[in-house]
Scaffold this motif. Sequence first.
Motif, PDB file in Angstrom:
ATOM      1  N   GLU A  11       0.842  -1.185   0.000  1.00 36.96           N
ATOM      2  CA  GLU A  11       0.000   0.000   0.000  1.00 36.96           C
ATOM      3  C   GLU A  11       0.881   1.240   0.000  1.00 36.96           C
ATOM      4  O   GLU A  11       1.849   1.318   0.748  1.00 36.96           O
ATOM      5  CB  GLU A  11      -0.927  -0.001   1.213  1.00 36.96           C
ATOM      6  N   PRO A  12       0.562   2.217  -0.853  1.00 37.42           N
ATOM      7  CA  PRO A  12       1.413   3.409  -0.929  1.00 37.42           C
ATOM      8  C   PRO A  12       1.359   4.229   0.349  1.00 37.42           C
ATOM      9  O   PRO A  12       0.292   4.454   0.910  1.00 37.42           O
ATOM     10  CB  PRO A  12       0.821   4.191  -2.109  1.00 37.42           C
ATOM     11  N   GLY A  13       2.506   4.631   0.816  1.00 40.95           N
ATOM     12  CA  GLY A  13       2.573   5.528   1.967  1.00 40.95           C
ATOM     13  C   GLY A  13       2.545   6.971   1.505  1.00 40.95           C
ATOM     14  O   GLY A  13       2.342   7.253   0.316  1.00 40.95           O
ATOM     15  N   PRO A  14       2.741   7.898   2.426  1.00 46.35           N
ATOM     16  CA  PRO A  14       2.743   9.325   2.068  1.00 46.35           C
ATOM     17  C   PRO A  14       3.786   9.617   0.988  1.00 46.35           C
ATOM     18  O   PRO A  14       4.937   9.207   1.093  1.00 46.35           O
ATOM     19  CB  PRO A  14       3.111  10.020   3.389  1.00 46.35           C
ATOM     20  N   GLY A  15       3.344  10.272  -0.074  1.00 47.64           N
ATOM     21  CA  GLY A  15       4.269  10.674  -1.124  1.00 47.64           C
ATOM     22  C   GLY A  15       4.593   9.595  -2.135  1.00 47.64           C
ATOM     23  O   GLY A  15       5.354   9.840  -3.082  1.00 47.64           O
ATOM     24  N   ILE A  16       4.028   8.372  -1.964  1.00 46.16           N
ATOM     25  CA  ILE A  16       4.298   7.281  -2.895  1.00 46.16           C
ATOM     26  C   ILE A  16       3.196   7.240  -3.948  1.00 46.16           C
ATOM     27  O   ILE A  16       2.010   7.250  -3.621  1.00 46.16           O
ATOM     28  CB  ILE A  16       4.366   5.925  -2.163  1.00 46.16           C
ATOM     29  N   ASP A  17       3.589   7.221  -5.191  1.00 48.64           N
ATOM     30  CA  ASP A  17       2.622   7.196  -6.278  1.00 48.64           C
ATOM     31  C   ASP A  17       1.824   5.883  -6.242  1.00 48.64           C
ATOM     32  O   ASP A  17       2.414   4.793  -6.218  1.00 48.64           O
ATOM     33  CB  ASP A  17       3.337   7.312  -7.618  1.00 48.64           C
ATOM     34  N   PRO A  18       0.494   5.938  -6.231  1.00 45.93           N
ATOM     35  CA  PRO A  18      -0.310   4.721  -6.106  1.00 45.93           C
ATOM     36  C   PRO A  18      -0.183   3.780  -7.303  1.00 45.93           C
ATOM     37  O   PRO A  18      -0.271   2.560  -7.142  1.00 45.93           O
ATOM     38  CB  PRO A  18      -1.743   5.237  -5.937  1.00 45.93           C
ATOM     39  N   LEU A  19       0.028   4.305  -8.500  1.00 46.88           N
ATOM     40  CA  LEU A  19       0.214   3.437  -9.658  1.00 46.88           C
ATOM     41  C   LEU A  19       1.569   2.739  -9.601  1.00 46.88           C
ATOM     42  O   LEU A  19       1.689   1.555  -9.915  1.00 46.88           O
ATOM     43  CB  LEU A  19       0.092   4.237 -10.961  1.00 46.88           C
ATOM     44  N   ASP A  20       2.578   3.473  -9.188  1.00 47.98           N
ATOM     45  CA  ASP A  20       3.901   2.887  -9.006  1.00 47.98           C
ATOM     46  C   ASP A  20       3.839   1.779  -7.945  1.00 47.98           C
ATOM     47  O   ASP A  20       4.408   0.692  -8.115  1.00 47.98           O
ATOM     48  CB  ASP A  20       4.891   3.971  -8.586  1.00 47.98           C
ATOM     49  N   ALA A  21       3.126   2.030  -6.858  1.00 45.49           N
ATOM     50  CA  ALA A  21       2.984   1.032  -5.798  1.00 45.49           C
ATOM     51  C   ALA A  21       2.246  -0.198  -6.305  1.00 45.49           C
ATOM     52  O   ALA A  21       2.560  -1.329  -5.918  1.00 45.49           O
ATOM     53  CB  ALA A  21       2.250   1.628  -4.601  1.00 45.49           C
ATOM     54  N   LEU A  22       1.281  -0.002  -7.194  1.00 42.58           N
ATOM     55  CA  LEU A  22       0.521  -1.132  -7.727  1.00 42.58           C
ATOM     56  C   LEU A  22       1.411  -2.025  -8.595  1.00 42.58           C
ATOM     57  O   LEU A  22       1.350  -3.259  -8.517  1.00 42.58           O
ATOM     58  CB  LEU A  22      -0.667  -0.614  -8.538  1.00 42.58           C
ATOM     59  N   ILE A  23       2.260  -1.408  -9.397  1.00 45.98           N
ATOM     60  CA  ILE A  23       3.199  -2.193 -10.199  1.00 45.98           C
ATOM     61  C   ILE A  23       4.157  -2.954  -9.293  1.00 45.98           C
ATOM     62  O   ILE A  23       4.448  -4.135  -9.511  1.00 45.98           O
ATOM     63  CB  ILE A  23       3.975  -1.287 -11.164  1.00 45.98           C
ATOM     64  N   ARG A  24       4.641  -2.290  -8.265  1.00 41.61           N
ATOM     65  CA  ARG A  24       5.536  -2.957  -7.316  1.00 41.61           C
ATOM     66  C   ARG A  24       4.834  -4.133  -6.634  1.00 41.61           C
ATOM     67  O   ARG A  24       5.455  -5.153  -6.341  1.00 41.61           O
ATOM     68  CB  ARG A  24       6.025  -1.954  -6.261  1.00 41.61           C
ATOM     69  N   THR A  25       3.541  -3.995  -6.386  1.00 42.42           N
ATOM     70  CA  THR A  25       2.782  -5.095  -5.794  1.00 42.42           C
ATOM     71  C   THR A  25       2.760  -6.296  -6.729  1.00 42.42           C
ATOM     72  O   THR A  25       2.963  -7.439  -6.298  1.00 42.42           O
ATOM     73  CB  THR A  25       1.344  -4.661  -5.472  1.00 42.42           C
ATOM     74  N   PHE A  26       2.506  -6.049  -8.007  1.00 38.67           N
ATOM     75  CA  PHE A  26       2.501  -7.154  -8.968  1.00 38.67           C
ATOM     76  C   PHE A  26       3.857  -7.851  -8.995  1.00 38.67           C
ATOM     77  O   PHE A  26       3.932  -9.081  -9.051  1.00 38.67           O
ATOM     78  CB  PHE A  26       2.131  -6.631 -10.359  1.00 38.67           C
ATOM     79  N   VAL A  27       4.944  -7.060  -8.945  1.00 45.38           N
ATOM     80  CA  VAL A  27       6.279  -7.651  -8.918  1.00 45.38           C
ATOM     81  C   VAL A  27       6.475  -8.470  -7.645  1.00 45.38           C
ATOM     82  O   VAL A  27       6.978  -9.601  -7.672  1.00 45.38           O
ATOM     83  CB  VAL A  27       7.365  -6.567  -9.022  1.00 45.38           C
TER      84      VAL A  27
END
Length: 203
Positions: free
Chosen positions: A74-90
């Motif tokens: 889950e994205p924290g403060p200042g973390i791009d939610p789409l970037d976090a979603l890609i990282r989740t898939f990885v």
Amino acid sequence: MSDHATDSAMQDRVLRAASTLLARSAFVEVRLDDVAAAACCDVEIVAHLHGDMHGVATAVLHAEGSLMRRAMIEPGPGIDPLDALIRTFVQVGCTMRDRVEVRAGMRLAAESHRHFPERSIDPFRTWETFVLARLHEARAAGRLSADVEVEHLAWTLVAAGMGTKDLVEFRDAWDEAPDRLGRVARVILSRAGDEAIAIHRSP
């Protein structure tokens, strides 16, 4: 070594042995004594820990669920939610690659969910709910194009992710899972986002 530590080690050994068997064989084909043989212990020990094969498989499903929840970034403060979603898939791909409990749990959920009605197993619904939450955060942050239908995008992402998982499983190419899942998320989201999204390779 304490009795508690010994019991815990035995539980881990039985769980891993069961997972290894259930990752490559159908639930109905695996017997309690198969698990005992794989764990190099008496069948009475497996029965004491889990009762029967339903109990063994339930423990595997529980382990798989816990590991997958950890992979949900889950994205924290200042973390791009789409970037976090890609990282989740990885990260999900890494978890599939590294943990046999996850591979076994996914097979149980896909092939044998009818044997566990008490768990209401629905992997698509679980992941769709998670992805939708991340996409709504992205919409609120102005990171999705105005014409994007969030529900349709979530369905597409989850369907593509599950299809990628099935292909990797069919080819027994689990080492490819992190990169392939990351790429499929990146390709889909790059068409929906307002800015380019960097690809994330497996750690």
